[in-house]
Design a protein around this motif. Structure first.
Motif, PDB file in Angstrom:
ATOM      1  N   TYR A 121       0.820  -1.212   0.000  1.00 36.78           N
ATOM      2  CA  TYR A 121       0.000   0.000   0.000  1.00 36.78           C
ATOM      3  C   TYR A 121       0.858   1.268   0.000  1.00 36.78           C
ATOM      4  N   ASP A 152      -5.318   4.776   2.028  1.00 32.48           N
ATOM      5  CA  ASP A 152      -6.079   4.893   0.775  1.00 32.48           C
ATOM      6  C   ASP A 152      -6.934   6.149   0.746  1.00 32.48           C
ATOM      7  N   LYS A 203      -9.002   0.179  -5.183  1.00 32.00           N
ATOM      8  CA  LYS A 203      -8.036   1.223  -4.861  1.00 32.00           C
ATOM      9  C   LYS A 203      -7.705   2.006  -6.131  1.00 32.00           C
TER      10      LYS A 203
END
Length: 337
Positions: A62, A159, A305
């Motif tokens: 991430y 995110d 995402k």
């Protein structure tokens, strides 16, 4: 064997070996590299000299989202030089440290190692594998991982991006005995976050007795670490997780234990600070629109995402709002020439 035949055989063997390596490389994503962000300075409107503490988790998977989130925080802050980042990581710490340092050379930050064995034995499988990563549970341990000199933090998921000054969020007041603030969503179906087994057992469901329990998203929180430490909230969260291992009382990863401990006991934050759900649901990750009202923070919670959809050339319309904060360094392609 004639020299020409031997040469052709070696050439053919080398070609096969190269093809095999190329095929293998397709199954291994290279470590991400990022462009250096511009330097940010405190503006004339910066009236506060107190440090704003921001906590996030960091991992390679991430990292692209984390870098975009950091960039957005700095870009919209009136006092970027007054922000201290606290990152929690469980692996690849040396790479993460060097990447953040090279991308944000003047950033004030520290990385704290998180021992996944501390929580892995308490995690139950949920509706989506990504929700079961031990690092998702690190937010429950922030008061124990960060030094006691840090009293109040803003926790952010990886995110999301801010489009407003984080000082406004950090200044959220926390009344006496209230250790956490977050946007609440009392119109959500709160009962759906727990199983029929939970609600049919009076000794369990009475946990919410006397509380106006509402859903809140744990991706954006203001936390009073001193009050948390005194009340032992980490141990309370762990107790619910251990019960979940014995009897299934919820389905959705790290969120329900937070709701069991805090729902109905938090300070409310304006919804503008968590326009969540932009990643769609936990199954298909379909495109979604913004909720009505002003926006200070965009949050791609859910399966989809923005960086994944952009790379797949299947972006949702709102992913264009995330893209200006993307600092990924792309390899040169002949198509770009």
């Amino acid at each position: 064997m004639p020299p020409l035949l031997l040469f052709l055989l070696l050439l053919f063997s080398s070609a096969l070996s190269c093809a095999a390596r190329t095929g293998d490389d397709r199954h291994h994503n290279p470590l991400p590299q990022f462009r250096e962000a511009p330097q940010f300075y405190n503006s004339k409107s910066c009236l506060s000299i107190s440090t704003i503490h921001v906590a996030m988790t960091l991992d390679v998977a991430y990292l692209r989202g984390s870098v975009a989130a950091i960039f957005s925080v700095l870009q919209h802050s009136s006092c970027p030089e007054s922000i201290q980042f606290h990152f929690i990581a469980s692996s690849s710490i040396s790479f993460l440290n060097s990447t953040i340092r090279s991308t944000f050379p003047s950033l004030s930050f520290q990385i704290y190692p998180f021992d996944e064995s501390r929580v892995s034995g308490r995690i139950s499988t949920s509706i989506r594998k990504a929700l079961d990563r031990p690092l998702n549970y690190a937010r429950s341990y922030l008061p124990l991982l960060l030094p006691e000199s840090v009293h109040k933090i803003v926790y952010l998921d990886s995110d999301l991006v801010l489009v407003d000054d984080i000082a406004r969020l950090a200044s959220t007041p926390l009344p006496d005995k209230v250790a956490l603030a977050a946007p609440e969503y009392c119109n959500a179906n709160f009962t759906s976050y727990f199983t029929p087994t939970f609600w049919s057992n009076p000794s369990l469901s009475m946990a919410f007795e006397g509380r106006k329990a509402c859903y809140f998203n744990t991706g954006v929180m203001v936390m009073d670490l001193d009050k948390w430490r005194v009340s032992g909230f980490t141990a309370q969260i762990e107790e619910w997780m251990e019960l979940q291992k014995r009897m299934r009382i919820y389905e959705l990863g790290s969120l329900p234990p937070f709701l069991l401990v805090f729902a109905g006991r938090i300070a409310a934050v304006d919804h503008r600070w968590n326009q969540h759900g932009l990643g769609g649901d936990n199954y298909r990750g379909l495109c979604r629109n913004l909720h009505p009202g002003p926006v200070s923070l965009l949050h791609w919670s859910g399966k989809g995402k923005p960086w994944v959809r952009i790379d797949a050339r299947r972006p949702c319309p709102l992913d264009a709002l995330w893209q200006p904060y993307d600092l990924i360094r792309r390899p040169f392609s002949i198509e770009d020439a």
